[in-house]
Design an enzyme around this catalytic site. Structure first.
Site, PDB file in Angstrom:
ATOM      1  N   ASP A  19       6.855   2.991  -2.410  1.00 40.19           N
ATOM      2  CA  ASP A  19       5.601   2.358  -1.228  1.00 40.19           C
ATOM      3  C   ASP A  19       5.275   0.883  -1.076  1.00 40.19           C
ATOM      4  O   ASP A  19       6.479   0.138  -1.726  1.00 40.19           O
ATOM      5  CB  ASP A  19       4.999   2.612  -2.358  1.00 40.19           C
ATOM      6  CG  ASP A  19       2.588   2.348  -1.947  1.00 40.19           C
ATOM      7  OD1 ASP A  19       2.662   2.670  -0.874  1.00 40.19           O
ATOM      8  OD2 ASP A  19       2.305   1.829  -2.945  1.00 40.19           O
ATOM      9  N   ASP A  21       3.082  -1.032  -0.596  1.00 39.88           N
ATOM     10  CA  ASP A  21       1.405  -2.134  -0.262  1.00 39.88           C
ATOM     11  C   ASP A  21       1.291  -1.923  -1.957  1.00 39.88           C
ATOM     12  O   ASP A  21       1.374  -0.098  -2.589  1.00 39.88           O
ATOM     13  CB  ASP A  21      -0.147  -1.200   0.028  1.00 39.88           C
ATOM     14  CG  ASP A  21      -0.810  -2.553   0.549  1.00 39.88           C
ATOM     15  OD1 ASP A  21      -1.061  -3.223  -0.731  1.00 39.88           O
ATOM     16  OD2 ASP A  21      -1.819  -2.700   0.912  1.00 39.88           O
TER      17      ASP A  21
END
Ligand SMILES: [Mg+2]
Length: 276
Positions: A19, A21
């Site tokens: 991922d 953020d």
């Protein structure tokens, strides 16, 4: 039960899907340990691919952002929910050409880039992502098209997004409004669904059981990784850990920094040709 690790030494790692953020940056600030670890993996020849539910940035936007934070990557190292959604429509609805897009310019571009026509005229598919210019008129067009039989897809289910000053409604919130009006549930492309993980795996060309999924959120990142059959690592640099929800699959490992994931130099790993 997750192993709360201070050091994750897993010699069979061939690739990492991560991922962005909350893992690599928070808003516009880079997470130093993560940038450093990723730079080290790159130097060691360990392939990685980012998967993001955010449909409002193109891979080129992410490349520029990471470059400014000190990490050089290629656009093909980034899988967004926008691109995965467009590719999915192309693959699963080969006879479709007209798509009504509610979303950012990056989502419209992703749809056009795979040869589909973004239009509000007799759309065969409605694709919704985060649209900060959402209007009643856009929702009316979507509702009418779906009630007339158009397929209904959503980029990602995130209801709430953190901002500098608090929160804003995410794509999931406006998708839910159209789902409520039509009483038809959309097919969701982003995490926790496994579509983006499959796309990333195909790009990496690594074995499923030798690829790690790294993320900061159990309901999206960890669920998506588990559903795709990957070992999962929760990194606690993003969204604060909430009370354990027993209905959710738990991560295999929990680390407080990506620097705790130790990989071996390239010469000691089985070489695999990277596919893009
Ligand atoms: Mg995150």
């Amino acid at each position: 039960m997750a192993e709360r690790s201070s050091h994750l030494n897993w010699p069979q790692i061939e690739g990492i899907i991560s991922d962005l953020d909350g893992v690599v940056y928070r808003g516009n600030s880079g997470i130093e340990d993560a940038i450093h670890a990723l730079g080290g993996w790159k130097a060691a020849g360990l392939p990685f691919c980012f998967v993001t539910n955010n449909s409002t940035h193109t891979p080129d936007d992410v490349v520029r952002k990471l470059d400014a934070l000190g990490l050089a990557i290629a656009p093909t190292d980034v899988v967004t929910s926008a691109i995965t959604a467009a590719t999915f429509i192309r693959a699963k609805h080969p006879d479709v050409s007209r798509v009504y897009v509610i979303g950012a310019p990056s989502l419209v571009k992703a749809v056009a880039d795979v040869g589909l026509e973004p239009t509000d005229q007799k759309p065969e598919v409605v694709l919704m992502g985060l649209d900060r210019q959402i209007s009643h008129e856009k929702m009316r067009i979507a509702v009418e098209a779906i009630l007339n039989g158009a397929a209904f897809l959503g980029t990602n289910p995130d209801l709430l997004l953190p901002t500098a000053s608090g929160f804003e409604p995410g794509a999931g919130a406006i998708i839910a409004a159209v789902a409520a009006a039509t009483q038809i549930n959309p097919l969701i492309i982003g995490k926790p669904e496994p579509h983006m993980i499959e796309t990333a795996l195909a790009r990496l060309g690594t074995a499923r059981n030798a690829t790690l999924m790294v993320g900061d959120q159990i309901p999206t990142d960890i669920q998506a990784g588990k559903r795709a059959g990957l070992s999962t690592v929760l990194v606690t640099t993003g969204v604060p850990l909430r009370e354990k929800d027993p209905s959710l699959l738990q991560p295999d490992f929990i680390v407080s920094s990506l620097s705790e994931i130790e990989v071996l130099p390239r010469r000691t790993r089985r070489h695999r040709q990277r596919r893009v």
